[in-house]
Design an enzyme around this catalytic site. Structure first.
Site, PDB file in Angstrom:
ATOM      1  N   ASP A 160       0.872  -1.178   0.000  1.00 20.36           N
ATOM      2  CA  ASP A 160       0.000   0.000   0.000  1.00 20.36           C
ATOM      3  C   ASP A 160       0.911   1.231   0.000  1.00 20.36           C
ATOM      4  OD1 ASP A 160       0.897   0.333   2.593  1.00 20.36           O
ATOM      5  OD2 ASP A 160      -1.090   0.299   3.527  1.00 20.36           O
ATOM      6  N   CYS A 190       3.178  -2.998   4.060  1.00 21.68           N
ATOM      7  CA  CYS A 190       2.335  -1.851   4.398  1.00 21.68           C
ATOM      8  C   CYS A 190       3.090  -1.050   5.453  1.00 21.68           C
ATOM      9  CB  CYS A 190       0.933  -2.279   4.841  1.00 21.68           C
ATOM     10  SG  CYS A 190       0.821  -3.182   6.390  1.00 21.68           S
ATOM     11  N   GLY A 191       2.425  -0.144   6.134  1.00 18.47           N
ATOM     12  CA  GLY A 191       3.137   0.701   7.095  1.00 18.47           C
ATOM     13  C   GLY A 191       3.810  -0.109   8.184  1.00 18.47           C
ATOM     14  N   THR A 192       3.030  -0.990   8.807  1.00 16.11           N
ATOM     15  CA  THR A 192       3.563  -1.844   9.873  1.00 16.11           C
ATOM     16  C   THR A 192       3.823  -3.276   9.421  1.00 16.11           C
ATOM     17  OG1 THR A 192       1.333  -2.484  10.521  1.00 16.11           O
ATOM     18  CG2 THR A 192       2.292  -0.557  11.649  1.00 16.11           C
ATOM     19  N   GLY A 193       3.212  -3.675   8.333  1.00 18.64           N
ATOM     20  CA  GLY A 193       3.241  -5.072   7.898  1.00 18.64           C
ATOM     21  C   GLY A 193       2.124  -5.890   8.530  1.00 18.64           C
ATOM     22  N   GLY A 240      -1.426  -5.180   8.921  1.00 18.95           N
ATOM     23  CA  GLY A 240      -2.683  -5.311   8.180  1.00 18.95           C
ATOM     24  C   GLY A 240      -2.543  -6.178   6.943  1.00 18.95           C
ATOM     25  N   HIS A 252      11.133 -23.390   9.523  1.00 23.05           N
ATOM     26  CA  HIS A 252      10.180 -24.089  10.401  1.00 23.05           C
ATOM     27  C   HIS A 252       8.731 -23.956   9.955  1.00 23.05           C
ATOM     28  CE1 HIS A 252      12.876 -24.489  14.249  1.00 23.05           C
ATOM     29  NE2 HIS A 252      13.464 -24.939  13.156  1.00 23.05           N
ATOM     30  N   HIS A 275       8.508 -30.465  11.339  1.00 20.48           N
ATOM     31  CA  HIS A 275       7.823 -29.219  10.984  1.00 20.48           C
ATOM     32  C   HIS A 275       6.712 -29.449   9.958  1.00 20.48           C
ATOM     33  CE1 HIS A 275      10.762 -27.210  13.387  1.00 20.48           C
ATOM     34  NE2 HIS A 275      11.741 -27.737  12.674  1.00 20.48           N
ATOM     35  N   ARG A 282       3.493 -29.952  11.832  1.00 18.67           N
ATOM     36  CA  ARG A 282       2.972 -28.711  12.412  1.00 18.67           C
ATOM     37  C   ARG A 282       2.369 -27.801  11.330  1.00 18.67           C
ATOM     38  NH1 ARG A 282       8.461 -28.583  16.033  1.00 18.67           N
ATOM     39  NH2 ARG A 282       7.810 -30.259  17.434  1.00 18.67           N
TER      40      ARG A 282
END
Ligand code: RB5
Length: 146
Positions: free
Chosen positions: A8, A66-69, A71, A99, A134, A137
């Site tokens: 974004d 995005c800004g923070t990652g 959203g 993993h 892994h 899982r």
């Protein structure tokens, strides 16, 4: 490798820098947008096509910013088969491959600087899934999707 990248407005500058970084390393990069700096857009509109393209096998890996990652990783993880890892350092990125068999890397354009982001991207693309215990899982994660 074939990489699809999207962001974004909050991740635009870092997306451009990572695209150049990857192309200089010989990767093929498709830019899903956004294409205009400074124009506010909605991160799910980029998360969805990037995650779908990776799950469909059109690309080896995806990168979302995005800004923070936060959203954009939440949105992309709604796509069946997507395993999106939001990473803030190279160790997380390497382990997300080793993993968790992550297939999409998420970054915060307002969180990590360009140099650190390049290290994270390189660690992610250089990582290998270890398999073994892994697999069980990761299969349990995928089973949640039904
Ligand atoms: C956009 O201002 C911002 O909310 C977005 O880039 C992202 O940080 C959301 O998680």
């Amino acid at each position: 490798m074939r990489i699809i990248i999207g962001s974004d407005h909050g991740g635009f500058d870092l997306k451009v820098a990572i695209k150049h970084h990857l192309e200089a390393a010989g990767h093929e990069v498709y830019d899903q947008g956004t294409y205009e700096a400074g124009v506010s857009v909605d991160y799910p509109d980029y998360a969805l096509p990037v995650a779908r393209a990776v799950v469909n096998g059109d690309y080896d890996f995806g990168i979302l910013i995005c800004g923070t990652g936060i959203g954009i990783s939440i949105a992309a993880n709604k796509v069946r088969g997507a395993r999106v890892a939001l990473c803030t350092d190279a160790y997380m990125a390497r382990m997300s491959r080793a993993h968790n068999d992550a297939n999409v890397l998420a970054l915060g354009g307002r969180v990590v600087g360009q140099g650190l982001a390049f290290d994270i991207v390189d660690a992610f693309l250089g990582g290998d899934f270890e398999g073994g215990r892994h697999v069980r899982r990761v299969d349990k994660i995928m089973a949640i999707e039904g």
